[in-house]
Write a protein that holds these residues in place. Structure first.
Motif, PDB file in Angstrom:
ATOM      1  N   PHE A 190      -4.879  13.440  -4.330  1.00  0.00           N
ATOM      2  CA  PHE A 190      -4.620  12.018  -4.181  1.00  0.00           C
ATOM      3  C   PHE A 190      -3.175  11.865  -3.738  1.00  0.00           C
ATOM      4  CE2 PHE A 190      -3.554   7.713  -5.465  1.00  0.00           C
ATOM      5  CZ  PHE A 190      -4.618   7.021  -4.910  1.00  0.00           C
ATOM      6  N   VAL A 191      -2.983  11.478  -2.487  1.00  0.00           N
ATOM      7  CA  VAL A 191      -1.648  11.313  -1.916  1.00  0.00           C
ATOM      8  C   VAL A 191      -1.152   9.914  -2.266  1.00  0.00           C
ATOM      9  CG1 VAL A 191      -0.299  11.296   0.213  1.00  0.00           C
ATOM     10  CG2 VAL A 191      -2.212  12.895  -0.046  1.00  0.00           C
ATOM     11  N   ASP A 192       0.041   9.845  -2.799  1.00  0.00           N
ATOM     12  CA  ASP A 192       0.653   8.572  -3.178  1.00  0.00           C
ATOM     13  C   ASP A 192       2.108   8.648  -2.740  1.00  0.00           C
ATOM     14  OD1 ASP A 192       1.466   6.217  -4.344  1.00  0.00           O
ATOM     15  OD2 ASP A 192       0.926   6.784  -6.391  1.00  0.00           O
ATOM     16  N   ASN A 193       2.409   8.022  -1.597  1.00  0.00           N
ATOM     17  CA  ASN A 193       3.772   8.079  -1.076  1.00  0.00           C
ATOM     18  C   ASN A 193       4.125   6.774  -0.353  1.00  0.00           C
ATOM     19  OD1 ASN A 193       2.742   8.218   1.592  1.00  0.00           O
ATOM     20  ND2 ASN A 193       2.727  10.448   1.556  1.00  0.00           N
ATOM     21  N   HIS A 194       5.226   6.761   0.360  1.00  0.00           N
ATOM     22  CA  HIS A 194       5.684   5.535   1.027  1.00  0.00           C
ATOM     23  C   HIS A 194       4.740   5.057   2.135  1.00  0.00           C
ATOM     24  CE1 HIS A 194       7.166   8.664   3.700  1.00  0.00           C
ATOM     25  NE2 HIS A 194       7.257   7.743   4.637  1.00  0.00           N
ATOM     26  N   LEU A 195       3.831   5.910   2.590  1.00  0.00           N
ATOM     27  CA  LEU A 195       2.877   5.522   3.633  1.00  0.00           C
ATOM     28  C   LEU A 195       1.604   4.898   3.060  1.00  0.00           C
ATOM     29  CD1 LEU A 195       3.170   8.645   5.961  1.00  0.00           C
ATOM     30  CD2 LEU A 195       4.223   6.388   6.254  1.00  0.00           C
ATOM     31  N   GLY A 196       1.391   5.065   1.765  1.00  0.00           N
ATOM     32  CA  GLY A 196       0.195   4.507   1.147  1.00  0.00           C
ATOM     33  C   GLY A 196      -0.395   5.451   0.118  1.00  0.00           C
ATOM     34  N   ARG A 197      -1.660   5.170  -0.217  1.00  0.00           N
ATOM     35  CA  ARG A 197      -2.383   5.969  -1.211  1.00  0.00           C
ATOM     36  C   ARG A 197      -3.769   6.287  -0.667  1.00  0.00           C
ATOM     37  NH1 ARG A 197      -1.818   2.607  -6.666  1.00  0.00           N
ATOM     38  NH2 ARG A 197      -3.006   4.389  -7.357  1.00  0.00           N
ATOM     39  N   TRP A 198      -4.167   7.576  -0.726  1.00  0.00           N
ATOM     40  CA  TRP A 198      -5.473   7.984  -0.241  1.00  0.00           C
ATOM     41  C   TRP A 198      -5.807   9.375  -0.756  1.00  0.00           C
ATOM     42  CZ3 TRP A 198      -1.047   8.036   2.662  1.00  0.00           C
ATOM     43  CH2 TRP A 198      -0.676   9.261   3.203  1.00  0.00           C
ATOM     44  N   TRP A 199      -7.114   9.689  -0.721  1.00  0.00           N
ATOM     45  CA  TRP A 199      -7.568  11.039  -1.043  1.00  0.00           C
ATOM     46  C   TRP A 199      -7.535  11.876   0.225  1.00  0.00           C
ATOM     47  CZ3 TRP A 199      -8.189  13.336  -5.535  1.00  0.00           C
ATOM     48  CH2 TRP A 199      -8.322  12.552  -6.666  1.00  0.00           C
ATOM     49  N   GLU A 200      -6.990  13.065   0.126  1.00  0.00           N
ATOM     50  CA  GLU A 200      -6.940  14.020   1.238  1.00  0.00           C
ATOM     51  C   GLU A 200      -7.796  15.220   0.818  1.00  0.00           C
ATOM     52  OE1 GLU A 200      -3.246  16.539   2.349  1.00  0.00           O
ATOM     53  OE2 GLU A 200      -3.096  14.612   3.391  1.00  0.00           O
ATOM     54  N   TYR A 201      -8.842  15.493   1.609  1.00  0.00           N
ATOM     55  CA  TYR A 201      -9.781  16.561   1.265  1.00  0.00           C
ATOM     56  C   TYR A 201      -9.447  17.845   2.011  1.00  0.00           C
ATOM     57  CZ  TYR A 201     -12.190  12.840  -1.020  1.00  0.00           C
ATOM     58  OH  TYR A 201     -12.474  11.809  -1.863  1.00  0.00           O
ATOM     59  N   ALA A 202      -9.557  18.985   1.331  1.00  0.00           N
ATOM     60  CA  ALA A 202      -9.219  20.278   1.919  1.00  0.00           C
ATOM     61  C   ALA A 202     -10.243  20.719   2.959  1.00  0.00           C
ATOM     62  CB  ALA A 202      -9.102  21.334   0.828  1.00  0.00           C
TER      63      ALA A 202
END
Length: 70
Positions: A30-42
Motif C-alpha cells: 500500500f503506497v502512501d506518499n505525496h502523490l496519493g494512496r494506492w495498492w501496488e501489486y508485484a
C-alpha cells in the motif's frame, strides 16, 4: 495470521488475500506518499488482467526468507 486489510502497513510488501471469483493471494504494497494512496501489486500479469488489482480483504506479513544451506 490473516488480518483485516484496513490494518495493513504502509509502504511495505505484504501478502494480500482477495476472495474474488477465483480467490487470490499476491504480494502487494500500500503506497502512501505525496502523490496519493494506492495498492501496488508485484504481479504485472495480474494488473494486465485487472488494472484495479484484486479487491483484497485481508493481509499478512511476508514469511522470512529461507536460510542458505551449505
Amino acid at each position: 495470521m490473516w488480518q483485516p486489510i484496513d490494518k495493513a502497513p504502509r509502504n511495505e510488501d505484504v501478502l494480500v488475500f482477495a476472495p474474488n471469483d477465483q480467490p487470490t493471494i499476491v504480494v502487494a504494497k500500500f503506497v502512501d506518499n505525496h502523490l496519493g494512496r494506492w495498492w501496488e501489486y508485484a504481479d504485472e500479469l495480474l494488473l494486465d488482467a485487472a488494472p484495479e488489482g484484486p479487491q483484497a480483504t485481508h493481509w499478512m506479513p511476508l514469511p522470512a526468507a529461507p536460510k542458505p544451506t551449505e
